[in-house]
Scaffold this active site. Structure first.
Site, short mmCIF file in Angstrom:
data_model
loop_
_atom_site.label_atom_id
_atom_site.label_comp_id
_atom_site.label_asym_id
_atom_site.label_seq_id
_atom_site.Cartn_x
_atom_site.Cartn_y
_atom_site.Cartn_z
N CYS A 24 -3.80 0.85 6.76
CA CYS A 24 -4.17 0.00 7.89
C CYS A 24 -4.93 0.77 8.96
O CYS A 24 -5.79 0.22 9.64
CB CYS A 24 -2.93 -0.65 8.48
SG CYS A 24 -1.65 0.52 8.94
N ASN A 71 0.81 -1.23 0.00
CA ASN A 71 0.00 0.00 0.00
C ASN A 71 0.84 1.28 0.00
O ASN A 71 0.55 2.22 -0.73
CB ASN A 71 -1.01 -0.01 1.15
CG ASN A 71 -0.37 -0.22 2.50
OD1 ASN A 71 0.64 -0.91 2.63
ND2 ASN A 71 -0.96 0.36 3.53
N GLU A 107 2.31 -6.11 12.26
CA GLU A 107 1.24 -5.12 12.17
C GLU A 107 0.27 -5.63 11.14
O GLU A 107 0.60 -5.74 9.96
CB GLU A 107 1.82 -3.74 11.81
CG GLU A 107 0.81 -2.62 11.98
CD GLU A 107 0.11 -2.28 10.67
OE1 GLU A 107 -1.10 -2.63 10.57
OE2 GLU A 107 0.73 -1.71 9.79
N GLU A 156 6.27 -1.29 17.34
CA GLU A 156 7.44 -0.69 16.71
C GLU A 156 7.34 0.82 16.87
O GLU A 156 6.29 1.36 17.22
CB GLU A 156 7.53 -1.11 15.24
CG GLU A 156 7.75 -2.61 15.06
CD GLU A 156 7.99 -3.03 13.62
OE1 GLU A 156 8.24 -2.15 12.77
OE2 GLU A 156 7.91 -4.24 13.35
#
Length: 518
Positions: free
Chosen positions: A306, A174, A272, A481
């Protein structure tokens, strides 16, 4: 009563449909192993197409286990010298990488926009963020101290942080280059060497890393890149016994698969994964600011993000008004060629993904009230285009409420009170981000604590400080992170206990030994 929905305005009409080929577009994209371009061991390649015409513009090397083996071997060979390098020296290299990225900002943005369908203005922002990732982690690694604990006058305990080894990085399509930088920068800062597996749908900008890293003076083998399908090249990287840690960004289902495969090797994981983030709008909020944030949050980056606020929950007294305003704005969003600076929503990345998003739109027509979009823009007969789509009155059990769509589609639902807002916000299996809009500070804190998500923005869109932890709960991921959290993931920590005084250890067996006869 709901406000009447406006007709599409002239400024929402699609703009120039063609895909402009950037200058310097390569015909072939190869792996990069041990500081040199490389074809696949078996010669395999795959076609890469642009999302505006869905025609091939290049071929890319299709990596397999043999290519991953070569890349891991190169990373292992480079690891001792790179890990031994002082933090200041590594930081200087990261700064030079940032400078090399910045020097290619226009070219990088053109490649990214052409390959992924992102609007060119948003692709430029990703290029700048990529450079900032390297500058930031250069600062982190120099400034980061190690912990020490004094136990009275008898003992000193201190922590030693050492690089974890060869890191496997698997990145999504993305915002490809920026997310590659988000993983590369902390891994290199921590002293790891790397094997990167970019997304197969968008390999173009990853092809710029070899010249960037070479120009910056990075030693051969510190970073290695293997292209190819996740099921083949990615799987080989996950399974490799000499890769002790994996950082993955992608779908929840793929994340589960990686966890199962990594279990036998007890590999460290940072993942993630998916999201279905709520935007919660109370009646006392600044509705204009909330509207701007909600529209931008779900339609920027073509909705392929996301942290997109893909569920908008609105307090009932302002619900119909807010639905109408979102629908109006969606109809006015400029859909067009990714390379046109006026475009706000470009083409979705790939025909398979386009078809998947359209399937959700069709499901939504059966589940809820369509108030904007839902079809191909006029004047764009080819390419992976979809008008920004808004559904209202979406029930909590609807697929478009529960499942990640990853496109320019938003579901809106009403709530009556704070308790129902929390219940609806937490009613999915995801928990990555949330956005709360209210004029009541006490309520803002209550909601921020009650919503199940790794990140919450209050009266703000997605503006993120690189020092803060990034990650989700539930099916949205594992680990964090960002800032020192990233360095911790790419490091092993060892605690050293040092006695400063006289050792007084219980002398088990000493008395019986002294009293024993020969």
């Amino acid at each position: 009563m709901p406000l009447p929905l406006p007709q599409p305005q002239s400024l929402s009409q699609p703009r120039r449909p063609g895909a402009r080929r950037p200058d310097g577009l390569p015909d072939r994209i190869r792996h990069w192993i041990a500081g040199a371009p490389a074809c696949s061991a078996d010669g395999a390649e795959f076609d890469v197409a642009d999302p505006v015409t869905n025609t091939r513009y290049a071929t890319a090397a299709a990596g397999g286990p043999a290519d991953v083996d070569r890349a891991v071997a190169a990373a292992r060979a480079a690891f001792p010298a790179w890990a031994a390098l002082g933090t200041r020296e590594r930081a200087s290299l990261l700064v030079r990488i940032a400078e090399a990225v910045e020097a290619r900002e226009d070219r990088l943005a053109e490649f990214e926009s052409f390959d992924s369908g992102l609007p060119i203005t948003q692709a430029r922002g990703q290029a700048r963020r990529a450079a900032e990732n390297f500058r930031y982690f250069a600062d982190v690694i120099v400034a980061l101290g190690e912990e020490a604990y004094r136990v009275g006058s008898q003992q000193l305990n201190y922590v030693v942080r050492t690089p974890a080894g060869v890191a496997g990085l698997i990145t999504p399509w993305n915002t490809p280059f920026m997310l590659e930088s988000w993983k590369l920068a902390p891994a290199l800062a921590a002293g790891c060497t790397v094997v990167l597996k970019p997304a197969e749908w968008t390999p173009l900008s990853a092809g710029l890393w070899p010249e960037i890293l070479t120009e910056a003076g990075l030693p051969a083998g510190v970073v290695n890149i293997v292209h190819g399908a996740g099921e083949v090249a990615g799987q080989a990287l996950v399974d490799h016994p000499d890769v002790p840690l994996l950082s993955f960004t992608g779908s929840t289902d793929t994340g589960r698969h990686i966890m199962r495969c990594a279990a036998d090797g007890l590999k460290a994981l940072s993942m993630e994964l998916g999201g279905k983030s709520p935007v919660i709008v109370f009646a006392d909020a600044d509705l204009s600011a909330a509207l701007d944030s909600a529209v931008f949050g779900v339609f920027s980056l073509n909705g392929e993000r996301c942290t997109a606020g893909s569920r908008i929950l609105v307090e009932r007294p302002v619900y119909e008004e807010f639905v109408a305003r979102v629908a109006e704005r969606a109809e006015r969003v400029r859909v067009g060629a990714p390379g046109d600076p006026a475009t706000e929503v470009g083409a979705l990345v790939h025909p398979e993904h386009h078809a998947r998003v359209l399937a959700y739109v069709e499901a939504g027509r059966e589940e809820a009230r369509l108030v904007a979009g839902g079809d191909r823009p006029a004047g764009l007969p080819e390419g992976n285009y979809l008008r920004p789509t808004v559904f209202a009155d979406v029930p909590r059990d609807a697929r478009i409420f529960q499942e990640e769509i990853f496109g320019p589609v938003v579901a809106i639902a009403p709530f009556d009170d704070e308790a129902e807002a929390v219940e609806l916000a937490n009613a999915t299996r995801y928990g990555l981000a949330a956005y709360v809009w209210t004029g009541d500070l006490r309520r803002a804190h209550r909601m921020a604590h009650a919503v199940e998500s790794g990140m919450v923005w209050v009266n703000s869109h997605n503006v993120r400080d690189l020092r803060t932890p990034f990650g989700g709960v539930k099916d949205s991921g594992l680990g964090r992170e960002g800032g020192a959290h990233s360095i911790d993931f790419f490091s092993e920590t060892k605690i050293v206990h040092l006695m400063l005084g006289e050792v007084r250890t219980p002398r088990f067996g000493a008395d019986s030994e002294e009293g024993r006869t020969p």
